[in-house]
Design an enzyme around this catalytic site. Sequence first.
Site, PDB file in Angstrom:
ATOM      1  N   ASN A 118     -65.208  23.884  72.750  1.00  0.00           N
ATOM      2  CA  ASN A 118     -65.991  23.828  71.515  1.00  0.00           C
ATOM      3  C   ASN A 118     -66.607  22.442  71.392  1.00  0.00           C
ATOM      4  OD1 ASN A 118     -67.038  24.480  68.983  1.00  0.00           O
ATOM      5  ND2 ASN A 118     -65.150  23.976  67.900  1.00  0.00           N
ATOM      6  N   THR A 119     -67.770  22.358  70.807  1.00  0.00           N
ATOM      7  CA  THR A 119     -68.356  21.053  70.489  1.00  0.00           C
ATOM      8  C   THR A 119     -68.465  20.953  68.972  1.00  0.00           C
ATOM      9  OG1 THR A 119     -70.702  21.612  70.374  1.00  0.00           O
ATOM     10  CG2 THR A 119     -69.785  21.281  72.553  1.00  0.00           C
ATOM     11  N   HIS A 120     -68.337  19.725  68.488  1.00  0.00           N
ATOM     12  CA  HIS A 120     -68.378  19.527  67.044  1.00  0.00           C
ATOM     13  C   HIS A 120     -69.083  18.202  66.733  1.00  0.00           C
ATOM     14  CE1 HIS A 120     -67.285  20.021  62.884  1.00  0.00           C
ATOM     15  NE2 HIS A 120     -66.810  18.788  62.877  1.00  0.00           N
ATOM     16  N   ARG A 172     -62.356  42.511  61.115  1.00  0.00           N
ATOM     17  CA  ARG A 172     -62.508  41.320  61.949  1.00  0.00           C
ATOM     18  C   ARG A 172     -61.920  41.506  63.345  1.00  0.00           C
ATOM     19  NH1 ARG A 172     -63.516  35.983  60.282  1.00  0.00           N
ATOM     20  NH2 ARG A 172     -63.338  34.728  62.130  1.00  0.00           N
ATOM     21  N   ASP A 182     -62.013  23.877  64.326  1.00  0.00           N
ATOM     22  CA  ASP A 182     -62.292  22.627  65.041  1.00  0.00           C
ATOM     23  C   ASP A 182     -61.025  21.841  65.356  1.00  0.00           C
ATOM     24  OD1 ASP A 182     -65.084  23.069  65.145  1.00  0.00           O
ATOM     25  OD2 ASP A 182     -65.247  22.457  63.057  1.00  0.00           O
ATOM     26  N   ASP A 238     -58.705  26.122  69.787  1.00  0.00           N
ATOM     27  CA  ASP A 238     -57.589  27.023  69.524  1.00  0.00           C
ATOM     28  C   ASP A 238     -57.948  27.873  68.304  1.00  0.00           C
ATOM     29  OD1 ASP A 238     -57.187  25.381  67.364  1.00  0.00           O
ATOM     30  OD2 ASP A 238     -55.392  24.412  68.171  1.00  0.00           O
ATOM     31  N   ALA A 239     -56.933  28.438  67.642  1.00  0.00           N
ATOM     32  CA  ALA A 239     -57.224  29.388  66.564  1.00  0.00           C
ATOM     33  C   ALA A 239     -57.589  28.703  65.247  1.00  0.00           C
ATOM     34  CB  ALA A 239     -56.031  30.315  66.357  1.00  0.00           C
ATOM     35  N   ARG A 247     -68.051  30.929  64.244  1.00  0.00           N
ATOM     36  CA  ARG A 247     -67.014  31.913  63.924  1.00  0.00           C
ATOM     37  C   ARG A 247     -65.712  31.491  64.577  1.00  0.00           C
ATOM     38  NH1 ARG A 247     -69.055  35.242  59.984  1.00  0.00           N
ATOM     39  NH2 ARG A 247     -71.188  35.716  60.540  1.00  0.00           N
ATOM     40  N   ILE A 248     -64.631  31.767  63.880  1.00  0.00           N
ATOM     41  CA  ILE A 248     -63.302  31.545  64.450  1.00  0.00           C
ATOM     42  C   ILE A 248     -62.924  32.803  65.230  1.00  0.00           C
ATOM     43  CG2 ILE A 248     -60.870  31.148  63.880  1.00  0.00           C
ATOM     44  CD1 ILE A 248     -62.724  28.810  63.231  1.00  0.00           C
TER      45      ILE A 248
HETATM   46  C1  GAR Z   1     -74.000  21.391  66.980  1.00  0.00           C
HETATM   47  O1  GAR Z   1     -74.151  20.101  66.466  1.00  0.00           O
HETATM   48  C2  GAR Z   1     -72.538  21.780  67.028  1.00  0.00           C
HETATM   49  O2  GAR Z   1     -71.680  20.717  67.266  1.00  0.00           O
HETATM   50  C3  GAR Z   1     -72.316  22.317  65.643  1.00  0.00           C
HETATM   51  O3  GAR Z   1     -73.456  23.093  65.416  1.00  0.00           O
HETATM   52  C4  GAR Z   1     -74.576  22.471  66.044  1.00  0.00           C
HETATM   53  C5  GAR Z   1     -75.335  23.524  66.796  1.00  0.00           C
HETATM   54  O4  GAR Z   1     -76.598  23.071  67.164  1.00  0.00           O
HETATM   55  N1  GAR Z   1     -71.081  23.025  65.569  1.00  0.00           N
HETATM   56  C6  GAR Z   1     -70.243  22.929  64.544  1.00  0.00           C
HETATM   57  O5  GAR Z   1     -70.501  22.342  63.505  1.00  0.00           O
HETATM   58  C7  GAR Z   1     -68.905  23.632  64.728  1.00  0.00           C
HETATM   59  N2  GAR Z   1     -68.022  23.321  63.675  1.00  0.00           N
HETATM   60  P1  GAR Z   1     -77.506  23.879  68.184  1.00  0.00           P
HETATM   61  O6  GAR Z   1     -77.425  25.360  67.804  1.00  0.00           O
HETATM   62  O7  GAR Z   1     -78.881  23.331  67.983  1.00  0.00           O
HETATM   63  O8  GAR Z   1     -76.968  23.615  69.571  1.00  0.00           O
END
Ligand code: GAR
Length: 188
Positions: free
Chosen positions: A106-108, A64, A144, A140-141, A90-91
Amino acid sequence: MRIVVLVSGTGSNLQAVIDAVQSGELGVEVAAVGADRPGTFGVERSAAAGIETFVVDFKSFEHREDWNAELTSKTAAYAPDYVVSSGFMRIVDQTFLDRFPGRYLNTHPALLPSFPGAHGVRDALAYGVKVTGCTVMIADAGVDTGPILAQTAVPVLADDTEESLHERIKVQERKLLIDTLRSLDTPT
Ligand code: GAR
């Protein structure tokens, strides 16, 4: 402001960023798009938009930390002001975070700290919450975790499936990501 976007999948949020840049709505340069595996639509659509792409295939590394080192150096080669994980599943380790301190976003698709992980939409639906949403944070590490920059709430409808709810969240997530990027200063 230069950004590198990391993806693992379809990259629909990335596409919204590309569109916003192309329309002049967002004044950033997408210097490159990277992925953790070959064959993602995110990389395909970036190449189609004339953006440089790279793949650091997680599965082709035995250790890794070697994958992390390669991802760090490939990303740093584009000298980004910010790196955006947009569905990058990936982390990354501390080496990567130290290279982009406070500059890895990051977006979640949930209202963190609720429902972190790879199935934020599914988990929120299964719990039975009536409101969920999306979060943009400085990563961060952890999974989410990290300081939250912005959130938008999205109501859960009675007949929602994971897919229908995720699609409605993504509409808000795209706006949130673009607005957040617009609000950031170029680091000195
Ligand atoms: C998004 O909704 C993003 O927030 C999520 O994956 C999707 C990617 O969609 N990420 C996570 O769940 C991170 N934990 P996309 O590839 O169509 O932009």
